[in-house]
Design a protein around this motif. Sequence first.
Motif, PDB file in Angstrom:
ATOM      1  N   GLN A   1      23.613 -11.505  59.042  1.00 25.24           N
ATOM      2  CA  GLN A   1      23.917 -11.794  59.913  1.00 25.24           C
ATOM      3  C   GLN A   1      24.813 -13.519  59.823  1.00 25.24           C
ATOM      4  OE1 GLN A   1      20.571 -12.689  62.734  1.00 25.24           O
ATOM      5  NE2 GLN A   1      21.871 -13.019  64.506  1.00 25.24           N
ATOM      6  N   GLU A   2      24.194 -13.966  58.717  1.00 26.40           N
ATOM      7  CA  GLU A   2      25.610 -15.166  58.707  1.00 26.40           C
ATOM      8  C   GLU A   2      26.347 -14.890  57.986  1.00 26.40           C
ATOM      9  OE1 GLU A   2      25.036 -18.760  59.835  1.00 26.40           O
ATOM     10  OE2 GLU A   2      23.402 -17.793  60.798  1.00 26.40           O
ATOM     11  N   GLU A   3      26.464 -14.258  57.288  1.00 22.97           N
ATOM     12  CA  GLU A   3      28.002 -13.529  56.638  1.00 22.97           C
ATOM     13  C   GLU A   3      28.801 -13.473  57.138  1.00 22.97           C
ATOM     14  OE1 GLU A   3      26.376 -11.310  53.714  1.00 22.97           O
ATOM     15  OE2 GLU A   3      25.476 -13.164  52.425  1.00 22.97           O
ATOM     16  N   GLY A   4      27.884 -11.625  58.497  1.00 24.67           N
ATOM     17  CA  GLY A   4      28.820 -11.719  59.656  1.00 24.67           C
ATOM     18  C   GLY A   4      29.603 -12.533  60.570  1.00 24.67           C
ATOM     19  N   LYS A   5      29.273 -13.459  60.393  1.00 26.46           N
ATOM     20  CA  LYS A   5      30.212 -14.244  61.883  1.00 26.46           C
ATOM     21  C   LYS A   5      31.392 -14.995  61.272  1.00 26.46           C
ATOM     22  CE  LYS A   5      26.326 -17.638  62.641  1.00 26.46           C
ATOM     23  NZ  LYS A   5      25.815 -18.954  62.984  1.00 26.46           N
ATOM     24  N   ASP A   6      32.789 -14.327  62.014  1.00 21.46           N
ATOM     25  CA  ASP A   6      33.918 -15.015  61.788  1.00 21.46           C
ATOM     26  C   ASP A   6      33.833 -15.849  62.689  1.00 21.46           C
ATOM     27  OD1 ASP A   6      33.527 -15.078  65.004  1.00 21.46           O
ATOM     28  OD2 ASP A   6      34.207 -13.313  65.600  1.00 21.46           O
ATOM     29  N   PRO A   7      35.833 -16.600  61.776  1.00 21.46           N
ATOM     30  CA  PRO A   7      35.877 -18.167  61.854  1.00 21.46           C
ATOM     31  C   PRO A   7      35.697 -17.921  63.702  1.00 21.46           C
ATOM     32  CG  PRO A   7      37.001 -17.247  60.365  1.00 21.46           C
ATOM     33  CD  PRO A   7      35.954 -15.657  61.298  1.00 21.46           C
ATOM     34  N   ALA A   8      35.869 -17.847  64.563  1.00 19.55           N
ATOM     35  CA  ALA A   8      36.182 -18.077  65.915  1.00 19.55           C
ATOM     36  C   ALA A   8      34.844 -18.496  66.372  1.00 19.55           C
ATOM     37  CB  ALA A   8      36.772 -16.721  66.423  1.00 19.55           C
ATOM     38  N   ALA A   9      34.059 -17.350  65.866  1.00 25.09           N
ATOM     39  CA  ALA A   9      32.229 -18.468  66.547  1.00 25.09           C
ATOM     40  C   ALA A   9      31.949 -18.518  66.198  1.00 25.09           C
ATOM     41  CB  ALA A   9      31.852 -16.099  66.290  1.00 25.09           C
ATOM     42  N   GLN A  10      32.070 -19.147  64.197  1.00 17.58           N
ATOM     43  CA  GLN A  10      31.681 -20.346  63.479  1.00 17.58           C
ATOM     44  C   GLN A  10      32.286 -21.363  64.533  1.00 17.58           C
ATOM     45  OE1 GLN A  10      29.581 -20.088  61.392  1.00 17.58           O
ATOM     46  NE2 GLN A  10      29.574 -22.569  61.736  1.00 17.58           N
ATOM     47  N   ASN A  11      33.415 -21.823  65.647  1.00 18.15           N
ATOM     48  CA  ASN A  11      33.971 -22.438  65.594  1.00 18.15           C
ATOM     49  C   ASN A  11      33.525 -23.129  67.112  1.00 18.15           C
ATOM     50  OD1 ASN A  11      35.738 -23.026  63.419  1.00 18.15           O
ATOM     51  ND2 ASN A  11      38.142 -22.016  64.347  1.00 18.15           N
ATOM     52  N   GLN A  12      33.108 -22.034  67.222  1.00 20.33           N
ATOM     53  CA  GLN A  12      32.217 -22.198  69.065  1.00 20.33           C
ATOM     54  C   GLN A  12      31.062 -22.690  69.009  1.00 20.33           C
ATOM     55  OE1 GLN A  12      32.375 -18.149  70.471  1.00 20.33           O
ATOM     56  NE2 GLN A  12      34.434 -18.172  70.427  1.00 20.33           N
ATOM     57  N   SER A  13      30.919 -22.628  67.533  1.00 18.06           N
ATOM     58  CA  SER A  13      29.341 -23.474  67.555  1.00 18.06           C
ATOM     59  C   SER A  13      29.457 -24.241  66.735  1.00 18.06           C
ATOM     60  CB  SER A  13      28.505 -21.941  65.877  1.00 18.06           C
ATOM     61  OG  SER A  13      26.961 -22.763  65.352  1.00 18.06           O
ATOM     62  N   ASP A  14      30.422 -24.669  66.143  1.00 19.81           N
ATOM     63  CA  ASP A  14      30.731 -26.216  65.307  1.00 19.81           C
ATOM     64  C   ASP A  14      31.110 -27.119  66.744  1.00 19.81           C
ATOM     65  OD1 ASP A  14      32.361 -25.247  62.481  1.00 19.81           O
ATOM     66  OD2 ASP A  14      29.871 -25.291  63.145  1.00 19.81           O
ATOM     67  N   HIS A  15      31.298 -26.528  68.063  1.00 20.78           N
ATOM     68  CA  HIS A  15      31.261 -27.364  69.264  1.00 20.78           C
ATOM     69  C   HIS A  15      30.641 -26.805  70.132  1.00 20.78           C
ATOM     70  CE1 HIS A  15      36.017 -26.963  67.490  1.00 20.78           C
ATOM     71  NE2 HIS A  15      36.127 -28.460  68.246  1.00 20.78           N
ATOM     72  N   SER A  16      29.073 -26.555  69.755  1.00 24.81           N
ATOM     73  CA  SER A  16      27.938 -26.394  70.712  1.00 24.81           C
ATOM     74  C   SER A  16      28.248 -26.005  72.109  1.00 24.81           C
ATOM     75  CB  SER A  16      27.445 -27.791  70.975  1.00 24.81           C
ATOM     76  OG  SER A  16      27.409 -28.561  69.792  1.00 24.81           O
ATOM     77  N   HIS A  17      29.106 -24.589  71.739  1.00 22.65           N
ATOM     78  CA  HIS A  17      29.436 -23.937  72.507  1.00 22.65           C
ATOM     79  C   HIS A  17      28.824 -23.233  72.890  1.00 22.65           C
ATOM     80  CE1 HIS A  17      34.456 -25.118  73.114  1.00 22.65           C
ATOM     81  NE2 HIS A  17      32.949 -26.060  73.736  1.00 22.65           N
ATOM     82  N   ASP A  18      27.490 -22.546  74.007  1.00 20.54           N
ATOM     83  CA  ASP A  18      27.093 -21.690  74.419  1.00 20.54           C
ATOM     84  C   ASP A  18      28.206 -21.307  75.218  1.00 20.54           C
ATOM     85  OD1 ASP A  18      24.531 -20.121  74.928  1.00 20.54           O
ATOM     86  OD2 ASP A  18      23.449 -21.298  75.604  1.00 20.54           O
ATOM     87  N   HIS A  19      27.797 -19.085  74.439  1.00 17.13           N
ATOM     88  CA  HIS A  19      28.188 -17.872  75.372  1.00 17.13           C
ATOM     89  C   HIS A  19      27.432 -17.220  75.613  1.00 17.13           C
ATOM     90  CE1 HIS A  19      32.899 -19.036  74.534  1.00 17.13           C
ATOM     91  NE2 HIS A  19      32.156 -20.063  73.836  1.00 17.13           N
ATOM     92  N   HIS A  20      26.039 -17.207  75.163  1.00 17.31           N
ATOM     93  CA  HIS A  20      25.517 -16.171  75.846  1.00 17.31           C
ATOM     94  C   HIS A  20      24.936 -16.581  77.364  1.00 17.31           C
ATOM     95  CE1 HIS A  20      26.241 -14.640  71.770  1.00 17.31           C
ATOM     96  NE2 HIS A  20      25.982 -16.271  71.215  1.00 17.31           N
ATOM     97  N   GLY A  21      24.944 -14.898  77.850  1.00 15.72           N
ATOM     98  CA  GLY A  21      24.048 -15.894  79.395  1.00 15.72           C
ATOM     99  C   GLY A  21      24.532 -15.901  80.179  1.00 15.72           C
ATOM    100  N   LEU A  22      25.998 -16.636  79.952  1.00  9.20           N
ATOM    101  CA  LEU A  22      27.050 -16.680  81.012  1.00  9.20           C
ATOM    102  C   LEU A  22      27.775 -15.689  81.893  1.00  9.20           C
ATOM    103  CD1 LEU A  22      27.397 -19.859  82.318  1.00  9.20           C
ATOM    104  CD2 LEU A  22      29.111 -20.060  81.129  1.00  9.20           C
ATOM    105  N   THR A  23      27.422 -15.260  83.219  1.00  3.85           N
ATOM    106  CA  THR A  23      28.645 -14.394  83.889  1.00  3.85           C
ATOM    107  C   THR A  23      29.472 -15.102  84.780  1.00  3.85           C
ATOM    108  OG1 THR A  23      26.012 -12.953  84.041  1.00  3.85           O
ATOM    109  CG2 THR A  23      28.173 -12.408  85.207  1.00  3.85           C
ATOM    110  N   ILE A  24      30.622 -14.220  84.656  1.00  5.77           N
ATOM    111  CA  ILE A  24      31.960 -15.053  85.359  1.00  5.77           C
ATOM    112  C   ILE A  24      32.138 -13.940  86.475  1.00  5.77           C
ATOM    113  CG2 ILE A  24      33.678 -16.907  85.285  1.00  5.77           C
ATOM    114  CD1 ILE A  24      32.939 -17.760  83.177  1.00  5.77           C
ATOM    115  N   GLN A  25      31.828 -14.074  87.712  1.00  3.72           N
ATOM    116  CA  GLN A  25      32.564 -13.102  88.915  1.00  3.72           C
ATOM    117  C   GLN A  25      34.166 -14.189  89.687  1.00  3.72           C
ATOM    118  OE1 GLN A  25      29.745 -11.823  90.883  1.00  3.72           O
ATOM    119  NE2 GLN A  25      29.686  -9.651  89.211  1.00  3.72           N
TER     120      GLN A  25
END
Length: 249
Positions: A136-160
């Motif tokens: 799972q860690e090996e499959g992470k893409d750079p964009a996802a890693q950068n989001q993690s480094d910046h403590s951005h939680d993208h899960h569970g957020l819904t926008i309309q």
Amino acid sequence: MKKWVYFILCLGWLTACSMNGKSEPAPSKPTAPIEVTFKTIPEVIQANQPTTLQVVVKQGNDAVEDASDVQFEVWKKGQEKHQMIPAKHQGKGVYAAEKTFDSEGIYFVTYHVTARNMHSMKQVELTVGEINKNEQEEGKDPAAQNQSDHSHDHHGLTIQLSPTETGKDQNTVFKINVQHEGKPLTNAHVTLEYWTGQEEKHTYVDAKEQSAGEYVANIKLSSVGDYHFRVHAIKGELHDHKVIHVHVK
């Protein structure tokens, strides 16, 4: 004869009073946002086996049978190629598409639902087959890693965002509904960023919260055509943005 004249006059007076006494129609209730529920069939996904991607779309207690566009955006973690799969209406508010995942790993699915001048989208993480934590860690893409480094939680957020169609030079109140894990996200900093086509200049407008999880911004669009709206929602460690298309006629 006088009695008949008197009767007619009284009847006219009663009719006029009845008409004047009519109550004005009650103001229409605000439009409820569309609600989207996602699932896969089967729930446990295996590689090289057909999987159904499904959303159920509702507005209040009513199933939405007239969605104008429903698509699933699918990609594997660590890969740039995204696949857009249109969904077919199955009835009772259900829209579905079939997808066969050709290898095990972590995948992302973002559903895009446009219905009744509203747009809803949300990213969901899927596990295909059996993978261990290292994979799972090996499959992470750079964009996802950068989001993690910046403590951005993208899960569970819904926008309309609504409406998704308006008129040229028309003052339009755009409403943004933001939820986190199914609950209204209050006291967030919500910004609308918009532009047209390849235009380099982007305009930013802050939205104000008018009720729990609902934010509004008044915008006048001066050109006919399609605009790109990127909605930014920030609260503490939560930070997400969604791109939604708005048509101006």
